[in-house]
Design an enzyme around this catalytic site. Structure first.
Site, PDB file in Angstrom:
ATOM      1  CE  LYS A   1      -6.075  48.624   4.461  1.00 57.49           C
ATOM      2  NZ  LYS A   1      -7.352  48.129   4.052  1.00 57.49           N
TER       3      LYS A   1
ATOM      4  NE  ARG B   1      -9.006  43.257   8.486  1.00 58.54           N
ATOM      5  CZ  ARG B   1      -7.608  43.555   8.347  1.00 58.54           C
ATOM      6  NH1 ARG B   1      -7.162  44.711   7.899  1.00 58.54           N
ATOM      7  NH2 ARG B   1      -7.000  42.288   8.031  1.00 58.54           N
TER       8      ARG B   1
HETATM    9  N1  HH2 Z   1      -7.402  45.357   4.703  1.00 59.93           N
HETATM   10  C1  HH2 Z   1      -6.476  44.152   4.851  1.00 59.93           C
HETATM   11  C2  HH2 Z   1      -6.604  42.948   4.858  1.00 59.93           C
HETATM   12  N2  HH2 Z   1      -7.962  42.649   5.026  1.00 59.93           N
HETATM   13  N3  HH2 Z   1     -10.267  42.943   5.122  1.00 59.93           N
HETATM   14  C3  HH2 Z   1     -11.332  43.965   4.925  1.00 59.93           C
HETATM   15  N4  HH2 Z   1     -12.702  43.562   5.223  1.00 59.93           N
HETATM   16  N5  HH2 Z   1     -10.937  45.231   4.852  1.00 59.93           N
HETATM   17  C4  HH2 Z   1      -9.692  45.727   4.750  1.00 59.93           C
HETATM   18  O1  HH2 Z   1      -9.470  47.041   4.404  1.00 59.93           O
HETATM   19  C5  HH2 Z   1      -8.868  44.888   5.047  1.00 59.93           C
HETATM   20  C6  HH2 Z   1      -8.994  43.374   4.966  1.00 59.93           C
HETATM   21  C7  HH2 Z   1      -5.032  44.740   4.593  1.00 59.93           C
HETATM   22  O2  HH2 Z   1      -4.506  45.094   5.962  1.00 59.93           O
HETATM   23  P1  HH2 Z   1      -3.564  43.949   6.738  1.00 59.93           P
HETATM   24  O3  HH2 Z   1      -4.530  42.691   7.162  1.00 59.93           O
HETATM   25  O4  HH2 Z   1      -3.055  44.798   8.006  1.00 59.93           O
HETATM   26  O5  HH2 Z   1      -2.209  43.566   5.703  1.00 59.93           O
HETATM   27  P2  HH2 Z   1      -1.862  42.494   5.131  1.00 59.93           P
HETATM   28  O6  HH2 Z   1      -2.846  42.296   4.134  1.00 59.93           O
HETATM   29  O7  HH2 Z   1      -0.422  42.777   4.561  1.00 59.93           O
HETATM   30  O8  HH2 Z   1      -1.994  41.117   6.036  1.00 59.93           O
END
Ligand code: HH2
Length: 282
Positions: A226, A260
């Site tokens: 992040k 995660r």
């Molecule tokens: N962060 C992201 C997406 N989903 N869900 C939970 N429970 N907690 C988190 O911190 C969280 C989440 C963002 O990360 P990522 O999926 O890698 O990116 P993107 O939203 O751009 O697909």
């Protein structure tokens, strides 16, 4: 955490009182902030799920809409088109599978296929989502704190005390769902690092994360790659592995029971060493 804590999901009762569980991120999107376009072809996404299995992942988290600040919203039809083939394959791998969505329609379709967990960054605030989840006995839920949506969240960072507000929000959601008949055992809570929070607020929340344990449910923490880690280290998104592992361990030290992450192999190694050096967790 002294007593045994179970996360009840569709097919599995997950024990969260011992070693933290590793939730591996599989983004079937063209535009996620760190891995967009890497697994948006179903065959590649399914290969990636199998690779994570080999690396020791405990839960696969499939997402088909990016939530990065400013990401364009995707309709439910398109989200489901991306998700369905990968979800069907992932559900045959013999480990728990979660779907990262905030749309009731996508939840419904995923539940029809037998998904184990719904991971909702909006904590079931889409119309009909609460009632839908209350109509199932045993689907796991991850409820995350955020404000606004991906377009507006970074303008909504005025908190008197970020930790207390996150705690109050999660408590309100937990109680509202319990009133609808959803048992606490189905629910894991998430402070939502990077969502409607400044760098300082993310750090403050992490340092005081253990205060959220007073809500009585296990915590999931998502620090992987992040932007706060980029600010701390000056590293681009594809160079944040050491920072992500360090943040993951800090979150575990402050009570997280599910982490995660994008980089499963490194996370599993780090947790093994951490446990060997600090004694059994739980
Ligand atoms: N962060 C992201 C997406 N989903 N869900 C939970 N429970 N907690 C988190 O911190 C969280 C989440 C963002 O990360 P990522 O999926 O890698 O990116 P993107 O939203 O751009 O697909």
């Amino acid at each position: 955490m002294s007593s045994r804590q179970i996360w009840k999901t569709t097919r599995f009762d997950l024990d969260l009182s011992g070693r933290p569980l590793v939730m591996g991120i599989v983004n079937v999107t063209p535009d996620s902030f760190s891995d967009g376009g890497q697994h948006d072809d179903p065959a590649r996404a399914i290969d990636f799920c199998e690779r994570l299995l080999g690396e020791g992942v405990d839960i696969l988290d499939l997402g088909a809409e990016s939530t990065r600040p400013g990401a364009p919203r995707v309709g439910a039809q398109e989200e489901w088109r991306r998700l369905e083939p990968v979800l069907r394959a992932a559900l045959s791998l013999g480990i728990p599978v979660s779907v990262d969505t905030c749309k009731t329609e996508v939840m419904q379709r995923s539940l029809d296929l037998g998904v184990d967990i719904i991971n909702d960054i909006m904590a079931l605030r889409d119309e009909g989502a609460e009632a839908l989840l209350a109509s199932f006995d045993a689907v796991g839920l991850c409820l995350m704190h955020m404000r606004g949506d991906s377009a507006t969240m970074q303008q909504q960072t005025d908190y008197a005390d970020v930790t207390l507000e996150v705690r109050d929000f999660l408590q309100e959601r937990l109680e509202a769902l319990q009133r609808l008949g959803i048992s606490a055992e189905r629910i894991v809570l998430d402070p939502g690092y990077g969502f409607a929070k400044t760098v300082e607020q993310n750090l403050e929340l992490q340092r005081r994360q253990a205060e959220l344990l007073a809500l009585g449910r296990p915590l999931l923490a998502g620090w992987s790659r992040k932007s706060t880690l980029g600010v701390l280290t000056g590293r681009a998104v594809d160079e944040r592995l050491p920072a992500s592992v360090a943040a993951m361990l800090a979150s575990v030290a402050h009570g997280a029971r599910v982490v995660r992450v994008h980089d499963v192999a490194a996370t599993v190694d780090a947790l093994k060493v951490w446990e060997a050096l600090s004694g059994p967790m739980g």
